[in-house]
Write a protein that holds these residues in place. Sequence first.
Motif, PDB file in Angstrom:
ATOM      1  N   UNK A  83      14.246  55.087  55.739  1.00 18.55           N
ATOM      2  CA  UNK A  83      14.098  56.321  54.983  1.00 18.55           C
ATOM      3  C   UNK A  83      14.505  56.270  53.534  1.00 18.55           C
ATOM      4  N   UNK A  84      14.811  55.090  52.998  1.00 16.28           N
ATOM      5  CA  UNK A  84      15.219  55.005  51.600  1.00 16.28           C
ATOM      6  C   UNK A  84      14.019  55.155  50.676  1.00 16.28           C
ATOM      7  N   UNK A  85      14.205  55.857  49.576  1.00 23.05           N
ATOM      8  CA  UNK A  85      13.163  55.995  48.568  1.00 23.05           C
ATOM      9  C   UNK A  85      13.097  54.717  47.744  1.00 23.05           C
ATOM     10  N   UNK A  86      12.099  54.606  46.876  1.00 23.28           N
ATOM     11  CA  UNK A  86      11.990  53.433  46.009  1.00 23.28           C
ATOM     12  C   UNK A  86      13.225  53.279  45.131  1.00 23.28           C
ATOM     13  N   UNK A  87      13.707  54.400  44.597  1.00 18.91           N
ATOM     14  CA  UNK A  87      14.906  54.345  43.746  1.00 18.91           C
ATOM     15  C   UNK A  87      16.120  53.860  44.529  1.00 18.91           C
ATOM     16  N   UNK A  88      16.254  54.327  45.772  1.00 18.21           N
ATOM     17  CA  UNK A  88      17.398  53.918  46.601  1.00 18.21           C
ATOM     18  C   UNK A  88      17.278  52.455  47.005  1.00 18.21           C
ATOM     19  N   UNK A  89      16.050  52.007  47.294  1.00 20.01           N
ATOM     20  CA  UNK A  89      15.837  50.597  47.613  1.00 20.01           C
ATOM     21  C   UNK A  89      16.199  49.735  46.409  1.00 20.01           C
ATOM     22  N   UNK A  90      15.753  50.180  45.236  1.00 20.46           N
ATOM     23  CA  UNK A  90      16.035  49.439  44.007  1.00 20.46           C
ATOM     24  C   UNK A  90      17.540  49.317  43.776  1.00 20.46           C
ATOM     25  N   UNK A  91      18.268  50.406  43.981  1.00 19.36           N
ATOM     26  CA  UNK A  91      19.718  50.381  43.780  1.00 19.36           C
ATOM     27  C   UNK A  91      20.394  49.472  44.795  1.00 19.36           C
ATOM     28  N   UNK A  92      19.926  49.515  46.034  1.00 19.53           N
ATOM     29  CA  UNK A  92      20.530  48.711  47.090  1.00 19.53           C
ATOM     30  C   UNK A  92      20.344  47.221  46.851  1.00 19.53           C
ATOM     31  N   UNK A  93      19.171  46.837  46.343  1.00 21.03           N
ATOM     32  CA  UNK A  93      18.849  45.423  46.161  1.00 21.03           C
ATOM     33  C   UNK A  93      18.978  44.962  44.715  1.00 21.03           C
ATOM     34  N   UNK A  94      19.476  45.866  43.849  1.00 25.21           N
ATOM     35  CA  UNK A  94      19.635  45.575  42.426  1.00 25.21           C
ATOM     36  C   UNK A  94      18.286  45.144  41.819  1.00 25.21           C
ATOM     37  N   UNK A  95      17.299  46.009  41.985  1.00 27.35           N
ATOM     38  CA  UNK A  95      15.969  45.808  41.429  1.00 27.35           C
ATOM     39  C   UNK A  95      15.612  47.021  40.590  1.00 27.35           C
ATOM     40  N   UNK A  96      14.550  46.912  39.810  1.00 21.97           N
ATOM     41  CA  UNK A  96      14.032  48.094  39.126  1.00 21.97           C
ATOM     42  C   UNK A  96      13.184  48.876  40.131  1.00 21.97           C
ATOM     43  N   UNK A  97      13.083  50.204  39.988  1.00 22.59           N
ATOM     44  CA  UNK A  97      12.237  50.989  40.892  1.00 22.59           C
ATOM     45  C   UNK A  97      10.790  50.492  40.906  1.00 22.59           C
TER      46      UNK A  97
END
Length: 225
Positions: free
Chosen positions: A169-183
């Motif tokens: 259920x993570x959004x793109x922004x949350x995925x990016x923050x979790x994996x240290x990536x850009x959205x």
Amino acid sequence: MIRILLADDQALIRNGIRMLLESEDGIEVTGEAADGRQAVALAREHRPDIVLLDIQMPVLDGIEATRQIADDEELDAVRVVILTNYGRDEYVFRALRAGASGFLLKDTEPADLLQALRVVMRGDALLSPAVTRQLITEFVARPPDTLGTAGLEALTNREREVVALAAHGLSNDEIAASLVLSPTTAKTHISRAMTKLGARDRAQLVVFAYQSGLVSARDPGRPAG
């Protein structure tokens, strides 16, 4: 403007949902269907953004109607959201496998329904919290699907990580923050994974992730294995 097609065999429910939707700026109801076959025909005629579709309907049930809409290449942009009284696991599983982009119970609060339509329009998977819990329980109880497991081989390690987080259920922004990536990079990984797996949208990624054993309820933030 979000264009909605309503499909429910109970006129009273259709009228109530229509009144709710038409009271909201930016939403237009393009038509109403009283059975599944009519829903498919009206979807082809009006090309709505979203079909709000009941599961149990006469002539053609909601799951088969969903499958016909999802399989029609000319309706590729149409998203189906199941709106029903029935939150049983098998209904959820079959609806998502048929191509539904979301699943909401009819006791959903009006504000949550309106928000749900916007979530689907963004291309995100949509499941009510109660249904999500049931879905996870259902998939955990099943052994991984052989074809689903084989599909993992097509994904890079990073794509597997991104799909696993999306399935929780993570959004793109949350995925990016979790994996240290850009959205943008997270979105690119999601898009590539969808292409490789032939997934219609993020809801289909949820199905794949649980069916393949990539994620499980016991490990809520990381890929299995």
